[in-house]
Enzyme design. Sequence first.
Site, PDB file in Angstrom:
ATOM      1  N   TRP A 151       0.858  -1.184   0.000  1.00  0.00           N
ATOM      2  CA  TRP A 151       0.000   0.000   0.000  1.00  0.00           C
ATOM      3  C   TRP A 151       0.894   1.233   0.000  1.00  0.00           C
ATOM      4  CZ3 TRP A 151      -4.631   1.075  -1.345  1.00  0.00           C
ATOM      5  CH2 TRP A 151      -5.249   2.268  -0.928  1.00  0.00           C
ATOM      6  N   GLU A 199      -4.588  -4.836   7.424  1.00  0.00           N
ATOM      7  CA  GLU A 199      -5.652  -5.614   6.783  1.00  0.00           C
ATOM      8  C   GLU A 199      -5.952  -6.915   7.527  1.00  0.00           C
ATOM      9  OE1 GLU A 199      -4.309  -6.236   2.758  1.00  0.00           O
ATOM     10  OE2 GLU A 199      -4.517  -4.125   2.247  1.00  0.00           O
ATOM     11  N   SER A 211      -5.437  -0.697  10.891  1.00  0.00           N
ATOM     12  CA  SER A 211      -6.289   0.357  10.320  1.00  0.00           C
ATOM     13  C   SER A 211      -7.751   0.054  10.637  1.00  0.00           C
ATOM     14  CB  SER A 211      -6.109   0.409   8.807  1.00  0.00           C
ATOM     15  OG  SER A 211      -7.160   1.150   8.221  1.00  0.00           O
ATOM     16  N   HIS A 263     -12.708  -2.434   6.720  1.00  0.00           N
ATOM     17  CA  HIS A 263     -11.772  -3.352   7.388  1.00  0.00           C
ATOM     18  C   HIS A 263     -12.524  -4.195   8.443  1.00  0.00           C
ATOM     19  CE1 HIS A 263      -7.781  -1.389   6.095  1.00  0.00           C
ATOM     20  NE2 HIS A 263      -8.691  -1.268   5.162  1.00  0.00           N
ATOM     21  N   ASN A 272       0.749  15.735  14.867  1.00  0.00           N
ATOM     22  CA  ASN A 272      -0.518  15.579  15.567  1.00  0.00           C
ATOM     23  C   ASN A 272      -1.304  14.497  14.842  1.00  0.00           C
ATOM     24  OD1 ASN A 272      -2.937  15.562  16.793  1.00  0.00           O
ATOM     25  ND2 ASN A 272      -3.403  17.729  16.521  1.00  0.00           N
ATOM     26  N   ARG A 310      -3.462  12.408  16.616  1.00  0.00           N
ATOM     27  CA  ARG A 310      -4.426  11.923  17.613  1.00  0.00           C
ATOM     28  C   ARG A 310      -5.765  11.577  16.975  1.00  0.00           C
ATOM     29  NH1 ARG A 310      -3.458  16.932  21.608  1.00  0.00           N
ATOM     30  NH2 ARG A 310      -4.279  17.895  19.736  1.00  0.00           N
ATOM     31  N   GLU A 329     -19.159  -4.555  -6.425  1.00  0.00           N
ATOM     32  CA  GLU A 329     -17.980  -3.701  -6.341  1.00  0.00           C
ATOM     33  C   GLU A 329     -16.711  -4.550  -6.238  1.00  0.00           C
ATOM     34  OE1 GLU A 329     -17.070   0.187  -3.737  1.00  0.00           O
ATOM     35  OE2 GLU A 329     -18.969  -0.772  -3.263  1.00  0.00           O
TER      36      GLU A 329
HETATM   37  C1  PLP Z   1      -1.682  -2.674   3.941  1.00  0.00           C
HETATM   38  C2  PLP Z   1      -2.205  -1.328   4.308  1.00  0.00           C
HETATM   39  N1  PLP Z   1      -1.422  -0.502   5.016  1.00  0.00           N
HETATM   40  C3  PLP Z   1      -1.846   0.711   5.401  1.00  0.00           C
HETATM   41  C4  PLP Z   1      -3.112   1.156   5.093  1.00  0.00           C
HETATM   42  C5  PLP Z   1      -3.529   2.519   5.531  1.00  0.00           C
HETATM   43  O1  PLP Z   1      -4.584   2.524   6.429  1.00  0.00           O
HETATM   44  P1  PLP Z   1      -5.531   3.825   6.566  1.00  0.00           P
HETATM   45  O2  PLP Z   1      -6.460   3.813   5.398  1.00  0.00           O
HETATM   46  O3  PLP Z   1      -6.247   3.627   7.859  1.00  0.00           O
HETATM   47  O4  PLP Z   1      -4.654   5.013   6.577  1.00  0.00           O
HETATM   48  C6  PLP Z   1      -3.962   0.352   4.357  1.00  0.00           C
HETATM   49  C7  PLP Z   1      -5.305   0.824   4.014  1.00  0.00           C
HETATM   50  O5  PLP Z   1      -6.209   0.160   3.655  1.00  0.00           O
HETATM   51  C8  PLP Z   1      -3.510  -0.927   3.944  1.00  0.00           C
HETATM   52  O6  PLP Z   1      -4.280  -1.746   3.233  1.00  0.00           O
END
Ligand code: PLP
Length: 387
Positions: free
Chosen positions: A90, A164, A185, A190, A238, A240, A325
Amino acid sequence: MSFKYPLLENAFSNQDINSAIKVVKSRRLTMSNKTMEFEKKFSKFIKSNYCLMVNSGSSANLLAFFALTNPLKKNKLKIGDECLIPALCWSTSLWPIVQSGLVPKFIDVDLKTFSPNLDIIKKNVTKKTKAIMLINVLGNCSEIDKIRQFAKKKKIYLVEDNCESLGSIYKGKNLGTFGDFSSFSFYYSHQLTSGEGGMIVCNNKFDYRILQSLRAHGWDREISKKKNTFNFVNQGFNLRPLDISASIATSQLKRLKKMIKTRKYNRDMIIKYLKKSPKWDDQFTFFESSKHLKPSWFSIPLLINKKYLNYKKNFLKRLEKNKIETRPIISGNFINQPAIKLHKFKFKKKNFKNSQEIEDRGFFIGLPTKKIKLQDIKRLTNYLLDF
Ligand SMILES: Cc1ncc(COP(=O)(O)O)c(C=O)c1O
């Protein structure tokens, strides 16, 4: 009623919404008691002592790398140190490595788990390798215990992107507790969602303190016993979360085990009905759980088999037209993304055969948290076999 199959439908129960309303009515929206309560409950759930909530999984990855390179950290990483990362990643698994001054070295993945196995890691580790970013893809994992041991022996830090895979258990241990730092996440769709939200997990108090200060401006309010000081002990961001998100997440956590079970049931039923359809002709290879893993799914990833691969583009368009989808596996082989060209990363495209194959053959559909009606399973599987 017309049929539709979104990535996730109706993520929030009435209790989730009511818990958020309560926080809004209290007029204390910013990070406070609800966040602490969620962190405690989450710690208990994944059996790890040091969990810190942030506003996204991306922020959790950012904190992991800024903690590893932080001046307060003993044996901190230095600018230019190398970090392995799978090409199937990602965007915000990758960019925090770059943003913190480290150099990413892309590696390929195993076609079964969509994640690097120990062999791939061993082949790519050099004297320059100081960290590994490992991603547990869509509820699955590779031989993470062995990778953990290998990294420890080589004194290489392990960051586990578990964004994930909340709720998956490998050899009795929760994914997201293997890394020196691990991220989660809570984005929509999710395993658990608070709209936006994330968690960073580490395994000692010292790192936890660094994370606390980095999360909020670099000050020591949460660390020091003195209240409301303007004492800045570290660099800071920040990142938070809102107490609103924490209250929704706490409410969802109560039924997480049930949601995992229902999603497993839905997955098994969909695969069963695909395989027993008269139209079944080995159109897909399924993403099977790794040995020793009790998986927690939120999607069904599918690899289209050779005979049907030429039809992929039209097939996905037709699914979309029929309100099913789909999306790529993570974001495909990330090396193909335009943003990669903005940097001078060294790699040879031919070294990422499996990541490319997953991009070329793969896509995923969602997995509802409520039992799907048989009638809808039949409709869905019928569309899925309509090449
Ligand atoms: C493997 C992976 N890492 C990081 C993230 C980032 O998470 P977020 O969307 O909460 O920023 C995702 C998002 O789906 C992800 O699939």
